[in-house]
Design a protein around this motif. Structure first.
Motif, PDB file in Angstrom:
ATOM      1  N   ASP A   1       0.862  -1.190   0.000  1.00  0.00           N
ATOM      2  CA  ASP A   1       0.000   0.000   0.000  1.00  0.00           C
ATOM      3  C   ASP A   1       0.896   1.237   0.000  1.00  0.00           C
TER       4      ASP A   1
ATOM      5  N   ASP B   1       0.276   4.297   0.341  1.00  0.00           N
ATOM      6  CA  ASP B   1      -0.030   5.343   1.318  1.00  0.00           C
ATOM      7  C   ASP B   1       0.388   4.969   2.727  1.00  0.00           C
ATOM      8  N   THR B   2       0.287   3.689   3.059  1.00  0.00           N
ATOM      9  CA  THR B   2       0.540   3.296   4.446  1.00  0.00           C
ATOM     10  C   THR B   2       1.765   2.406   4.605  1.00  0.00           C
TER      11      THR B   2
ATOM     12  N   GLN C   1       1.870  -0.611   4.119  1.00  0.00           N
ATOM     13  CA  GLN C   1       1.404  -1.923   4.564  1.00  0.00           C
ATOM     14  C   GLN C   1       1.616  -2.974   3.473  1.00  0.00           C
TER      15      GLN C   1
ATOM     16  N   PHE D   1       7.289  -7.759  10.669  1.00  0.00           N
ATOM     17  CA  PHE D   1       7.154  -6.925  11.878  1.00  0.00           C
ATOM     18  C   PHE D   1       7.941  -7.324  13.111  1.00  0.00           C
TER      19      PHE D   1
ATOM     20  N   ILE E   1      13.959  -5.138  20.339  1.00  0.00           N
ATOM     21  CA  ILE E   1      14.636  -3.841  20.344  1.00  0.00           C
ATOM     22  C   ILE E   1      15.215  -3.546  21.723  1.00  0.00           C
TER      23      ILE E   1
ATOM     24  N   ASP F   1       4.331  -4.895  22.831  1.00  0.00           N
ATOM     25  CA  ASP F   1       5.346  -4.240  22.005  1.00  0.00           C
ATOM     26  C   ASP F   1       6.079  -5.177  21.063  1.00  0.00           C
ATOM     27  N   TYR F   2       6.040  -6.474  21.348  1.00  0.00           N
ATOM     28  CA  TYR F   2       6.679  -7.434  20.463  1.00  0.00           C
ATOM     29  C   TYR F   2       5.579  -8.117  19.649  1.00  0.00           C
ATOM     30  N   ALA F   3       5.586  -7.869  18.363  1.00  0.00           N
ATOM     31  CA  ALA F   3       4.500  -8.367  17.518  1.00  0.00           C
ATOM     32  C   ALA F   3       4.802  -9.781  17.055  1.00  0.00           C
TER      33      ALA F   3
ATOM     34  N   ASP G   1      -2.921 -12.523   9.945  1.00  0.00           N
ATOM     35  CA  ASP G   1      -1.735 -12.197   9.148  1.00  0.00           C
ATOM     36  C   ASP G   1      -1.387 -13.305   8.166  1.00  0.00           C
TER      37      ASP G   1
ATOM     38  N   PRO H   1       5.530  -1.157   8.068  1.00  0.00           N
ATOM     39  CA  PRO H   1       4.866  -0.137   7.252  1.00  0.00           C
ATOM     40  C   PRO H   1       5.626   1.194   7.256  1.00  0.00           C
ATOM     41  N   GLU H   2       6.082   1.610   8.415  1.00  0.00           N
ATOM     42  CA  GLU H   2       6.762   2.907   8.438  1.00  0.00           C
ATOM     43  C   GLU H   2       8.033   2.899   7.594  1.00  0.00           C
TER      44      GLU H   2
ATOM     45  N   TRP I   1       7.063   2.901   3.985  1.00  0.00           N
ATOM     46  CA  TRP I   1       6.548   4.233   3.649  1.00  0.00           C
ATOM     47  C   TRP I   1       7.697   5.236   3.497  1.00  0.00           C
ATOM     48  N   GLN I   2       8.655   5.183   4.437  1.00  0.00           N
ATOM     49  CA  GLN I   2       9.800   6.093   4.360  1.00  0.00           C
ATOM     50  C   GLN I   2      10.583   5.853   3.067  1.00  0.00           C
TER      51      GLN I   2
END
Ligand SMILES: Cc1cc2nc3c(=O)[nH]c(=O)nc-3n(C[C@H](O)[C@H](O)[C@H](O)COP(=O)(O)OP(=O)(O)OC[C@H]3O[C@@H](n4cnc5c(N)ncnc54)[C@H](O)[C@@H]3O)c2cc1C
Lengths: 279, 778
Positions: free
Chosen positions: B641, B643-644, B646, B684, B688, B702-704, B710, B767-768, B771-772
């Motif tokens: 995607d 835009d996102t 994803q 994902f 960290i 926080d840990y996916a 999915d 996604p981020e 996207w970046q």
């Protein structure tokens, strides 16, 4: 995952619960579905000395028409909101929003009152509650009062409900089908990285955004840009760019502030497009 | 007699025998154990990544009613030995690893003190009441920083952060390969750190019988036998007075292929306090103090000719070991080196691995251990080479496959691949995926402005671990088969299945070969009082190695049974015919002997030939002569995607060749689970630590990990190339999914982004990040 020691009481009326809250002050916490409170207690982030379980108070779980509005008891579970025919027919946004919360277990236990009072910045309901311009009834030692949605969320995990008050009812107006909630999940928790709720009504458009800032907010810039206009794809795209204007987006390992702001805009646009398609 | 309609069992997609009890909540996990007088331990863990412990004050904790004891390293370490590392390599620098911290802590989660109390709530209260005075010290939380001069030292007394440097070269002359190259393709890849996150965390219950001097330890482990080998050296209870039980184990993935400090500590406490002790790990403890996986950074160079011919491969890997060596910590990165060349003919390789200490939890074997790393890099490189040289990526792969006639195929990395037909798996995957249509669909999607990608990986991996010469503690397997007097069959295996389904697959094998209904077969495992010897479950060895030991037992039993049958028929063994559970002797007698009769004769023992022992039981040790090498082709199709950012997997095809399938349903389940792991890793999952060494991903908040929604609908297929290494011909399938899938999905996302000119991204492709990357090209 063992909580600290606490006492447990289970009032059978709202009045009794109010008395218990007054008696124990800051030491007490209300327990509704327990799906925010109990994890916090197990992590020992919350250490109430007295847990006041309002789960057995009769008549706090209902969905019924009340004049032009739909009244929802504070103890109504997400699953009941999601499945409600009354809501689906008369004011579908909340039912749609509930379907995005957690998983089946969470929806079967968690309550709308608990979610609103917990005021997690990434919870789903707040966006829709704002977009619907809902009213929230609370009962406390000083009697009953009604809080408007725009006044309800104060800050991170903070609402206008005082520690000695209990939310009893949420009222949302009947709407057309032209509503939508679009959410991007935080991958681990399933909460909203950015969720946008829109209500397109005869008197304009209302947009609520959750997940992006310390508290859910109305996207005033978007609403203004759309006011009194024909909702063309072009206008929707331009207006949605205002979805994070003037807010201070949160940042963490799951999304930077700029990504959250961006998602707010994308999801606002998508929610508007979807709501328009539903007309 | 077995029902002719139900045999053979082998090859049938049967539901698992173990599932009803697991699904209905009737299984017994470690935390389900309730022993009389049992007390509960909780462990206080360091909030600092590196600090000196100035003082520990336990007075307030000890004063809490219900608290039995509060102990620190000074109290217990001398009695608990050192946490063992089984991997020996030349010049390895290793810190002494005590069960509780000494005067320093080296990672967030490092065990500092233990409280024992009448119930787990009080134990938890007690650790909250322990007052530790820490003096924080400089932290290094990144392996590349750790090798720079001037970096803080993880263990100042070692004088360096480098645990070892391991050089491997193989095949032809690497320098010549690079001299002859038309082009050198370079790439840098990062395998993020992963947290295995078994749904059941670790847990231990220990009970000591002072009169007998005997210890019983229930632990959520993959390796009860290896623990019985290693724990005696830690706590001083002899091996033959130690019983290790692995009850139901709710997920391991390598995280429970270890000897942990708590196994020695809780055993010691049970001995010291004269009462059974239980410790159950919390999720946060699991995330911080159970091993992590991967965390390797690699730089790779490939020497290629313009026609795509690969002449040689060089790699330099920095492996982040964390602060301590767990059982196999230093060995895991070297496994990467073993299959570096993947399923390709690459004539020369050179590899340097630097193992580095940082102030983090130890890394160790995690699903696939080393092979996913190797496969991801070679498969990513194949795509990069194809792209740079503008060659078709499938042609490039096909060009370098050894042909079926090339097997056994010796690789430049020093292994001999047992059997294979790599092109057949690729062809089948293309068919199942409808490859030509996929290319058309992608073209159409791109024309419509969409980001659509197709990813392929062709993999080979190492299973059936393994020949004893290649395994630290021996790689054989033990088994025992007993026909009881009632003609029921008891099978005991030294592997310790915890989801792999051997209660079912072994029963299928035994029922067929002995000729009894499968309901009459029971497979026992995971208790050293029952299965005295074994080398447990990891490295997809259960059926290929453990199953073979069982087959050897069956052969012995049938040989013995025929001797008695011949005696009863008053003939010789060569006149006895055994088929489907019945013994006959055509031409000699019309008499038919079935198992109930024969089993009875064996145990009442009144009519046995003079030299035949009573009873019908056999045990065997199987020593494999080689590993096995399963292989396959995975194809992933994704949409991105714009835009996102994803990523959505729209189609997933896997063709895996694990040899003949005892139970295709179980094979499918293993492949599905493995691919799910890869979906997590590629899209994902990531552990960290921040720059201060604080663990940020310590909870499921926080840990996916991948969830049902999915997972796409998989299209699964297989080819069957038997392994010559064992009589069943089986290869193993526990890790194949995650080895094949990671590069397929990553390559698909990169293929989707290729039209934008994006050529590289580090996993996970969140996604981020996507996207970046897209934004940076706008
Ligand atoms: C695994 C998991 C996933 C989740 N995913 C999501 C998600 O995707 N989206 C989402 O929005 N939420 C999610 N949640 C949160 C869930 O919706 C909770 O149910 C909700 O936030 C709290 O409601 P509750 O009834 O469980 O309240 P509780 O946990 O019982 O209480 C929460 C707080 O509200 C107070 N309170 C409760 N009821 C009242 C009342 N009537 N008056 C005054 N104060 C009250 C309590 O004292 C407490 O402080 C998730 C939770 C879990 C465990």
């Amino acid at each position: 995952m063992y909580p600290a020691n606490f006492d447990y009481v289970r009032p059978s009326t709202v009045e009794e619960a109010v008395r218990l809250l007054a008696k124990h002050g800051d030491d007490a916490k209300l327990l509704a579905g327990g799906h925010s409170l109990i994890p916090a207690m197990k992590l020992r982030l919350a250490r109430p000395k007295v847990v006041v379980d309002i789960g057995r108070i009769a008549h706090l779980s209902y969905i019924r028409e009340a004049g032009g509005a739909i009244a929802i008891g504070a103890m109504t579970t997400h699953a009941d909101v999601q499945a409600s025919k009354t809501l689906r027919d008369k004011s579908p946004l909340l039912a749609e929003t509930a379907s995005h919360i957690g998983d089946v277990q969470v929806r079967n236990k968690g309550t709308i009152g608990g979610s609103l009072v917990h005021a997690d910045p990434a919870a789903d309901y707040p966006a829709s509650i704002l977009a619907l311009d809902a009213e929230i009834d609370v009962v406390g030692p000083r009697g009953t009062r009604t809080i408007k949605a725009v006044d309800f969320f104060v800050d991170l995990l903070q609402t206008a409900v005082a520690a000695d008050e209990i939310v009893t009812e949420i009222r949302v107006p009947a709407t057309a089908k032209t509503v939508a909630y679009v959410k991007t999940e935080q991958k681990a928790s399933g909460f909203a990285l950015a969720g946008a709720a829109v209500v397109i009504g005869p008197n304009g458009v209302r947009v609520g955004i959750t997940g992006v800032a310390a508290k859910a907010y109305r996207a005033a810039g978007v609403e203004k840009a759309l006011a009194g206009q024909k909702l063309t794809p072009d206008l929707i795209a331009r207006a949605s760019a205002q979805a994070s204007a003037g807010v201070d987006p949160l940042g963490d390992i799951h999304a930077s502030p700029s990504f959250r702001a961006h998602l707010a805009q994308v999801n606002t646009r998508r929610a508007l497009e979807q709501a328009v398609r539903r007309s | 007699m077995a029902d002719a309609n139900t045999t053979p069992y082998v090859g049938r997609a049967m539901k698992r025998i173990e599932d009803p009890r697991l699904i209905t909540g009737a299984g017994t996990y470690t935390d389900d154990l309730r022993l009389s007088g049992m007390v509960h331990a909780a462990i206080l863990r360091s909030p600092h990544a590196h600090a000196r412990i100035k003082k520990i004050d336990t007075a307030a904790a000890r004063a809490i009613p219900g608290v039995v004891a509060v102990l620190t390293g000074a109290d217990v370490n001398a009695s608990c030995g050192f946490v063992p590392c089984a991997a020996s390599m030349p010049d390895l620098k290793a810190p002494k690893h005590t069960v509780l911290a000494g005067d320093r802590v080296y990672f967030v989660g490092h065990a500092v003190a233990v409280a024992i109390a009448s119930d787990p709530y009080v134990a938890r209260d007690a650790i909250d009441a322990i007052d530790v005075d820490y003096d924080p010290l400089p932290v290094v939380a990144n392996a590349e920083d750790a090798v720079k001069s001037g970096s803080p030292l993880t263990h100042p007394d070692l004088g360096t952060n480098v645990a070892y440097t391991h050089n491997v070269s193989g095949g032809g002359n690497i320098d010549e390969a690079f001299r002859k190259a038309d082009r050198i393709v370079k790439h840098r890849l990062y395998h993020q750190r992963l947290t295995p996150m078994p749904i059941e965390p670790r847990g231990v219950v220990a009970s000591y019988h002072a009169g007998e001097g005997a210890l019983t330890l229930w632990t959520s482990t993959q390796i009860p036998h290896l623990i019985r080998t290693l724990l005696p050296g830690m706590i001083g209870v002899p091996e033959n007075k130690m019983r290790i039980v692995a009850p139901e184990v709710g997920g391991g993935f390598g995280a429970k292929l270890n000897v942990y400090a708590e196994e020695a500590l809780i055993s010691h406490l049970a001995m010291r306090l004269h009462t059974p002790v239980k410790w159950i790990e919390s999720r946060r403890d699991n995330a911080s103090a159970t091993i992590h996986g991967r965390d390797q950074i690699g730089e790779y160079e490939v020497a290629v000719k313009n026609d795509g011919t690969i002449l040689g491969l060089k790699s330099k890997t920095i492996a982040d070991l964390g602060s301590y060596l767990q059982l196999l910590t230093p060995a895991v990165p070297t496994l990467t080196g073993l299959v570096l060349t993947g399923c390709y003919k690459i004539p020369a390789v050179k590899m340097e691995i630097v193992g580095v200490y940082t102030h983090k939890m130890a890394t160790d074997a995690y699903r696939g251990a080393g092979r996913p790393e190797a496969t991801y890099l070679i498969e990513r490189l194949m795509d990069v080479i194809a792209q740079e040289l503008k060659i078709d990526r499938l042609e490039l792969r096909l060009k370098h496959f050894p042909a079926p006639g090339d097997f056994p195929f010796p690789t430049s990395c020093g292994l001999v691949y047992d059997s294979g037909n790599y092109a057949a798996a690729l062809t089948k995957a293309k068919q199942l995926a409808n490859w030509d249509q996929l290319l058309k669909d992608r073209a159409a999607a791109r024309a419509a402005g969409k980001l659509s990608g197709i990813g392929v990986s062709t993999y080979v991996e190492i299973c059936a671990m393994g020949p004893s010469k290649a395994m630290p503690a021996g790689g054989w397997e033990w088994g025992c088969v007993r026909m009881e007097i009632s003609a029921k069959v008891t099978v005991i295996t030294g592997v310790s299945p915890h989801g792999q389904g051997q209660e079912t697959t072994f029963a299928q094998i035994v029922a067929d070969r002995i000729g009894v209904p499968i309901e009459d077969v029971v497979v026992m495992h995971g208790d050293t009082a029952v299965a005295h010897y074994g080398r447990d479950t990891y490295g997809s060895r259960g059926t290929a190695v453990g199953g073979t030991a069982i087959v050897m037992c069956i052969d012995k039993i049938l040989t013995k049974a025929k001797i008695l049958a011949a005696h009863l028929f008053e003939t010789t063994v060569d006149h006895v015919v055994f088929e489907k559970g019945t013994f006959t002797s055509p031409g000699v007698t019309n008499r038919v002997i079935t198992w109930p009769e024969l089993a009875g004769e064996f145990y009442v023992a009144k009519n046995l030939p003079a030299d035949l022992e009573p009873g019908l039981e056999a045990s065997s040790f199987f020593e494999p002569q080689n590993f096995t090498f399963p292989f396959g082709t995975h194809i992933a199709v994704v949409d991105v995607d714009r835009d996102t950012g994803q990523v959505t997997i729209t189609k997933y095809v896997a063709v895996d060749d694990c040899g003949p399938q005892i139970n295709p349903l179980i094979v499918e389940g293993q492949v599905q689970g493995g691919i799910a792991h890869s979906i997590g890793q590629v899209l994902f999952e990531q552990t960290i630590y921040d720059e201060d060494g604080q663990l940020v991903t310590g909870e499921f908040m926080d840990y996916a990990i991948p969830r049902a929604h999915d997972i796409p609908d998989y299209i699964l297929g297989s080819t069957v190339t038997p392994s010559p290494v064992n009589p069943l011909g089986v290869k193993g399938v526990g890790e194949a999914g995650t080895i094949g899938a990671t590069p397929a999905i990553a390559n698909a996302v990169m293929d989707a982004l290729e039209p934008l000119g994006i050529t590289h991204m580090n996993l996970p492709l969140t996604p981020e990040k996507v996207w970046q990357a897209i934004k940076s090209k706008n």
